[in-house]
Motif scaffolding. Structure first.
Motif, PDB file in Angstrom:
ATOM      1  N   GLN A 374      22.233  -5.289  16.757  1.00 37.84           N
ATOM      2  CA  GLN A 374      22.461  -6.719  16.516  1.00 37.84           C
ATOM      3  C   GLN A 374      21.544  -7.604  17.362  1.00 37.84           C
ATOM      4  N   LYS A 375      20.305  -7.168  17.596  1.00 35.33           N
ATOM      5  CA  LYS A 375      19.372  -7.969  18.384  1.00 35.33           C
ATOM      6  C   LYS A 375      19.104  -9.325  17.735  1.00 35.33           C
ATOM      7  N   ARG A 376      18.951  -9.358  16.414  1.00 36.86           N
ATOM      8  CA  ARG A 376      18.658 -10.625  15.735  1.00 36.86           C
ATOM      9  C   ARG A 376      19.823 -11.597  15.884  1.00 36.86           C
ATOM     10  N   PHE A 377      21.006 -11.105  15.837  1.00 31.38           N
ATOM     11  CA  PHE A 377      22.186 -11.952  16.027  1.00 31.38           C
ATOM     12  C   PHE A 377      22.160 -12.573  17.425  1.00 31.38           C
ATOM     13  N   LEU A 378      21.830 -11.782  18.432  1.00 29.88           N
ATOM     14  CA  LEU A 378      21.785 -12.279  19.801  1.00 29.88           C
ATOM     15  C   LEU A 378      20.618 -13.235  20.010  1.00 29.88           C
ATOM     16  N   ASP A 379      19.515 -12.988  19.310  1.00 24.31           N
ATOM     17  CA  ASP A 379      18.331 -13.833  19.471  1.00 24.31           C
ATOM     18  C   ASP A 379      18.425 -15.134  18.673  1.00 24.31           C
ATOM     19  N   GLU A 380      18.886 -15.033  17.431  1.00 23.57           N
ATOM     20  CA  GLU A 380      18.780 -16.155  16.506  1.00 23.57           C
ATOM     21  C   GLU A 380      20.100 -16.847  16.202  1.00 23.57           C
ATOM     22  N   GLY A 381      21.227 -16.172  16.410  1.00 23.43           N
ATOM     23  CA  GLY A 381      22.502 -16.809  16.149  1.00 23.43           C
ATOM     24  C   GLY A 381      23.292 -16.133  15.044  1.00 23.43           C
ATOM     25  N   PRO A 382      24.486 -16.664  14.732  1.00 19.06           N
ATOM     26  CA  PRO A 382      25.408 -16.028  13.778  1.00 19.06           C
ATOM     27  C   PRO A 382      24.807 -15.789  12.396  1.00 19.06           C
ATOM     28  N   GLU A 383      23.876 -16.654  11.971  1.00 21.79           N
ATOM     29  CA  GLU A 383      23.326 -16.497  10.625  1.00 21.79           C
ATOM     30  C   GLU A 383      22.461 -15.237  10.506  1.00 21.79           C
ATOM     31  N   ALA A 384      22.096 -14.638  11.635  1.00 21.64           N
ATOM     32  CA  ALA A 384      21.216 -13.460  11.608  1.00 21.64           C
ATOM     33  C   ALA A 384      21.976 -12.165  11.865  1.00 21.64           C
ATOM     34  N   ILE A 385      23.298 -12.202  11.879  1.00 23.26           N
ATOM     35  CA  ILE A 385      24.058 -10.984  12.139  1.00 23.26           C
ATOM     36  C   ILE A 385      23.867  -9.983  11.002  1.00 23.26           C
ATOM     37  N   GLU A 386      23.810  -8.709  11.357  1.00 16.69           N
ATOM     38  CA  GLU A 386      23.574  -7.646  10.394  1.00 16.69           C
ATOM     39  C   GLU A 386      24.889  -6.942  10.057  1.00 16.69           C
ATOM     40  N   PRO A 387      25.034  -6.476   8.815  1.00 17.19           N
ATOM     41  CA  PRO A 387      26.221  -5.678   8.496  1.00 17.19           C
ATOM     42  C   PRO A 387      26.272  -4.443   9.391  1.00 17.19           C
ATOM     43  N   LEU A 388      27.453  -4.120   9.890  1.00 20.45           N
ATOM     44  CA  LEU A 388      27.588  -2.987  10.804  1.00 20.45           C
ATOM     45  C   LEU A 388      28.986  -2.400  10.680  1.00 20.45           C
ATOM     46  N   LYS A 389      29.040  -1.078  10.537  1.00 18.70           N
ATOM     47  CA  LYS A 389      30.305  -0.355  10.485  1.00 18.70           C
ATOM     48  C   LYS A 389      30.434   0.521  11.721  1.00 18.70           C
ATOM     49  N   MET A 390      31.663   0.796  12.106  1.00 22.21           N
ATOM     50  CA  MET A 390      31.900   1.626  13.276  1.00 22.21           C
ATOM     51  C   MET A 390      31.347   3.029  13.088  1.00 22.21           C
ATOM     52  N   GLN A 391      31.342   3.515  11.846  1.00 22.74           N
ATOM     53  CA  GLN A 391      30.831   4.851  11.591  1.00 22.74           C
ATOM     54  C   GLN A 391      29.344   4.942  11.949  1.00 22.74           C
ATOM     55  N   GLN A 392      28.600   3.845  11.750  1.00 22.37           N
ATOM     56  CA  GLN A 392      27.179   3.845  12.096  1.00 22.37           C
ATOM     57  C   GLN A 392      26.986   4.026  13.596  1.00 22.37           C
ATOM     58  N   ILE A 393      27.794   3.347  14.389  1.00 22.54           N
ATOM     59  CA  ILE A 393      27.707   3.489  15.850  1.00 22.54           C
ATOM     60  C   ILE A 393      28.168   4.870  16.274  1.00 22.54           C
ATOM     61  N   ALA A 394      29.213   5.385  15.626  1.00 22.41           N
ATOM     62  CA  ALA A 394      29.708   6.732  15.962  1.00 22.41           C
ATOM     63  C   ALA A 394      28.630   7.776  15.715  1.00 22.41           C
ATOM     64  N   ASP A 395      27.919   7.642  14.582  1.00 19.75           N
ATOM     65  CA  ASP A 395      26.849   8.597  14.276  1.00 19.75           C
ATOM     66  C   ASP A 395      25.714   8.488  15.289  1.00 19.75           C
ATOM     67  N   LYS A 396      25.430   7.277  15.715  1.00 21.99           N
ATOM     68  CA  LYS A 396      24.318   7.067  16.640  1.00 21.99           C
ATOM     69  C   LYS A 396      24.646   7.591  18.035  1.00 21.99           C
ATOM     70  N   VAL A 397      25.882   7.381  18.473  1.00 28.26           N
ATOM     71  CA  VAL A 397      26.283   7.816  19.812  1.00 28.26           C
ATOM     72  C   VAL A 397      26.636   9.295  19.829  1.00 28.26           C
ATOM     73  N   GLY A 398      27.069   9.814  18.667  1.00 29.18           N
ATOM     74  CA  GLY A 398      27.459  11.220  18.596  1.00 29.18           C
ATOM     75  C   GLY A 398      28.904  11.459  18.954  1.00 29.18           C
ATOM     76  N   VAL A 399      29.783  10.521  18.576  1.00 30.75           N
ATOM     77  CA  VAL A 399      31.216  10.675  18.818  1.00 30.75           C
ATOM     78  C   VAL A 399      31.965  10.419  17.518  1.00 30.75           C
ATOM     79  N   HIS A 400      33.275  10.652  17.552  1.00 27.19           N
ATOM     80  CA  HIS A 400      34.086  10.387  16.373  1.00 27.19           C
ATOM     81  C   HIS A 400      34.288   8.885  16.223  1.00 27.19           C
ATOM     82  N   VAL A 401      34.487   8.431  14.986  1.00 32.43           N
ATOM     83  CA  VAL A 401      34.634   7.004  14.729  1.00 32.43           C
ATOM     84  C   VAL A 401      35.862   6.437  15.431  1.00 32.43           C
TER      85      VAL A 401
END
Length: 504
Positions: A374-401
């Protein structure tokens, strides 16, 4: 024959092989520690220190390097059962968990764990209780207390005062302070006309109290009781309140003009005056709970302009296992019961220490993965937030959702855009015609922008909003637009129309 066969079938035995996943109590404790926000974690640590005499807190002054020296025993001097569980990024600590679980299984299930608390511990508990009492919020004055205090200052008949108190007791701030109970139901069975007249008088007394409009039986009575005789356009506003509230709510101003003879411009002025009245006068006394938000994570930019995630756990004490009890465990003069007790408490203490370290590691990794997405959200504001699901973070970190869900639950992060809940970064979305993902927050912001800039003499219908969004590359169903418009408390196109701008 059929009954006998059925009986034989019901009496038969069947063997089935099933896989059942069970979580060890210690593993459950680790997940509970992960889910705790900062303040709750501090309370949990205090509770564990009160219950476990082997847990010690390292008191260190960050400004004094000598005080930061670790006086805990080295790993080389510990027995196999005393070794710490090391949080390893390369595996899931299965061997460590099995070792500690085996140690726990070898210990007795019950033991007298009473102990004499040190004078320092007693003093700390006393100071903590004093701080809690000093920081406790005073109970705010309720609507009923506020009204009863005013009533007690009036010089009225005792019977009327008693009925007024009964009326006040039925008022609820959550309902705006309306009187929902019929006056007659507050009187005993077989009441007389005189009793009913006294109750009506008592109601008038209550309605004369502050806040204005209290104890009304409907919206019309509530607004009329707030209408001062010296108010501008008093007579016209009284007409609107008594006969045209529904038409006003639906923005049917031409119908009101036809029935009253008022001009559209004058009705618009009267409508704005009515908005200065309070439709829920008692709601101001609702007890609102404002949580004391303490960020678990600090997000800052480094010299290179990149974001750095830091866990704000300076208030979490550094825990270690008492050296005194370690020596008692090795002392040949210790009784077997004492050694069993110490081993059990060491196991409990080490699990808490490792659970806190595991929480620190997991929460940091999850936060870093979220920030990276969510770098764009932090840089540009709420209009730049990206869709994100917890499963995506779980896959990236290597843990269960579910681990991600526990890690972000009730956790807050301090960012250059303010303190935000970690769950704020998880949003659903849809795809544009070009196949790009667009967050619902972005669509809502675009929807608000369209409505803010529309021609108020001819506002967009929901179908037209769908077409306008499509021009921006956002394909959204009409029912979705309607749903989000209502969630955003945006009126319908008919209610948004400004009739004073409509060409005659």
């Amino acid at each position: 024959m059929i009954e006998n066969a059925a009986m034989r079938m019901s009496m038969g035995l069947q063997a089935r092989q099933m896989q059942v996943q069970k979580l060890a109590p210690r593993m459950i404790q680790s997940m509970e520690i992960l889910q705790l926000p900062m303040l709750a974690l501090q309370e949990r640590i205090e509770q564990e220190m009160n219950e476990n005499p082997l847990l010690e807190q390292q008191d260190a002054d960050p400004t004094d390097p000598e005080s930061l020296e670790d006086d805990r025993p080295s790993a080389d001097t510990r027995s196999e059962d005393e070794k710490e569980l090391v949080v390893n990024d390369d595996h899931d600590n299965q061997e460590d968990f099995e070792r500690l679980q085996n140690m726990v299984n070898d210990l007795p299930s019950t033991f007298d764990d009473s102990f004499r608390r040190s004078s320092n511990r007693v003093q700390e508990d006393s100071d903590r209780r004093h701080d809690l009492m000093a920081n406790a919020q005073s109970r705010p004055e309720s609507l009923n207390d506020f009204l009863l205090h005013q009533l007690s200052e009036l010089d009225i008949d005792d019977r009327i005062e008693l009925l007024a108190e009964r009326i006040i007791s039925t008022l609820d701030a959550r309902d705006g302070g309306y009187l929902r109970t019929p006056i007659a139901d507050m009187l005993p069975a077989g009441h007389t006309d005189e009793d009913l007249q006294l109750a009506e008088t008592a109601l008038k007394v209550v309605q004369s109290l502050e806040p204005a409009g209290i104890a009304a039986r409907d919206l019309s009575e509530c607004l009329l009781n707030q209408l001062s005789p010296t108010a501008p356009f008093h007579d016209e506003m009284e007409i609107l309140i008594k006969s045209h509230l529904v038409d006003l709510a639906e923005n049917r101003l031409p119908q009101i003009a036809k029935k009253t003879g008022f001009t559209l411009e004058h009705i618009q002025v009267l409508k704005e005056e009515l908005h200065t009245l309070n439709p829920k006068p008692g709601a101001a006394f609702m007890e609102t709970y404002v949580p004391n938000v303490t960020p678990d994570i600090i997000l800052e930019r480094n010299e290179d302009g990149n974001y750095e995630v830091r866990l704000d756990d300076d208030r979490v004490p550094t825990l270690y296992i008492s050296e005194y009890y370690r020596r008692r465990l090795q002392d040949p003069n210790s009784t077997s019961e004492e050694r069993e007790f110490i081993k059990q408490k060491i196991s409990s203490a080490q699990w808490l220490i490792d659970s806190i370290e595991q929480r620190r590691s997991t929460l940091t990794k999850v936060a870093e993965a979220i920030v990276e997405h969510q770098k764009r959200f932090l840089d540009e504001g709420p209009e730049a937030i990206e869709p994100l699901k917890m499963q995506q973070i779980a896959d990236k970190v290597g843990v269960h959702v579910t681990t991600v869900s526990r890690a972000v639950d009730d956790k807050w992060i301090q960012t250059p855009r303010g303190i935000l809940p970690l769950k704020r970064f998880f949003v659903g979305g849809t795809q544009t015609e070009g196949g790009e993902d667009v967050a619902w927050d972005t669509i809502r912001l675009k929807l608000q922008d369209l409505i803010d800039k529309e021609d108020k003499s001819d506002p967009y219908s929901d179908e037209q909003l769908v077409e306008e969004l499509k021009k921006s590359g956002m394909t959204v169903a009409r029912r979705t637009v309607t749903k989000y418009r209502k969630r955003m408390t945006i009126p319908s196109s008919r209610q948004r129309r400004d009739w004073t701008l409509v060409k005659k």
